[in-house]
Design a protein around this motif. Structure first.
Motif, PDB file in Angstrom:
ATOM      1  N   THR A  29       0.809  -1.208   0.178  1.00  0.00           N
ATOM      2  CA  THR A  29       0.055  -0.068   0.036  1.00  0.00           C
ATOM      3  C   THR A  29       0.866   1.103   0.034  1.00  0.00           C
ATOM      4  O   THR A  29       1.874   1.596   0.692  1.00  0.00           O
ATOM      5  CB  THR A  29      -0.862  -0.202   1.295  1.00  0.00           C
ATOM      6  N   GLY A  30       0.477   2.263  -0.808  1.00  0.00           N
ATOM      7  CA  GLY A  30       1.239   3.446  -0.980  1.00  0.00           C
ATOM      8  C   GLY A  30       2.501   3.570  -1.826  1.00  0.00           C
ATOM      9  O   GLY A  30       2.695   4.728  -2.236  1.00  0.00           O
ATOM     10  N   ASP A  83      -4.658   2.983  -4.993  1.00  0.00           N
ATOM     11  CA  ASP A  83      -3.343   3.744  -4.478  1.00  0.00           C
ATOM     12  C   ASP A  83      -2.284   3.373  -5.380  1.00  0.00           C
ATOM     13  O   ASP A  83      -1.112   4.140  -5.283  1.00  0.00           O
ATOM     14  CB  ASP A  83      -3.357   3.599  -3.205  1.00  0.00           C
ATOM     15  N   LEU A  86      -2.318   6.450  -9.206  1.00  0.00           N
ATOM     16  CA  LEU A  86      -3.235   7.302  -8.763  1.00  0.00           C
ATOM     17  C   LEU A  86      -3.664   8.357 -10.056  1.00  0.00           C
ATOM     18  O   LEU A  86      -4.874   8.635  -9.645  1.00  0.00           O
ATOM     19  CB  LEU A  86      -2.188   8.481  -8.036  1.00  0.00           C
TER      20      LEU A  86
END
Length: 101
Positions: A29-30, A83, A86
């Motif tokens: 994630t991220g 995520d 984007l």
């Protein structure tokens, strides 16, 4: 007796092991999925995977392909994970709804 304990242990640990294997298939994630410049991804193959479980695959692949060509990325999996890409997540229709499946 010992064999049955080992067998029970294997059955209890199997779901945990499967979860760990599946988690390794997607970026954490991220992390933003940005390919190197000048190296376009295979949008057709990526959208085929992304739209594999939808009820309207042709519509999904068409929208996904349009988004992929603009962003040069497609989030992993069949749903969510926005995520990871984007640009893909922020594209909207004229009505303000999400454009990309």
């Amino acid at each position: 007796m010992a064999f049955s304990k080992i067998l029970i242990s294997c059955f209890l640990l199997l779901p945990l092991v499967l979860q760990m294997v599946q988690a390794q298939q997607y970026p954490p994630t991220g992390v933003v999925n940005t390919p190197t410049p000048g190296a376009p991804i295979d949008c057709e193959a990526a959208c085929l995977v992304r739209c594999s479980k939808t009820k309207r695959p042709n519509l999904c692949r068409r929208a996904c392909g349009s988004c992929c060509k603009r962003c040069n990325c497609v989030p992993p999996g069949t749903y969510g994970n926005y995520d990871a890409c984007l640009c893909y997540a922020t594209l909207t229709t004229k009505g303000g709804r999400k454009k990309c499946p």
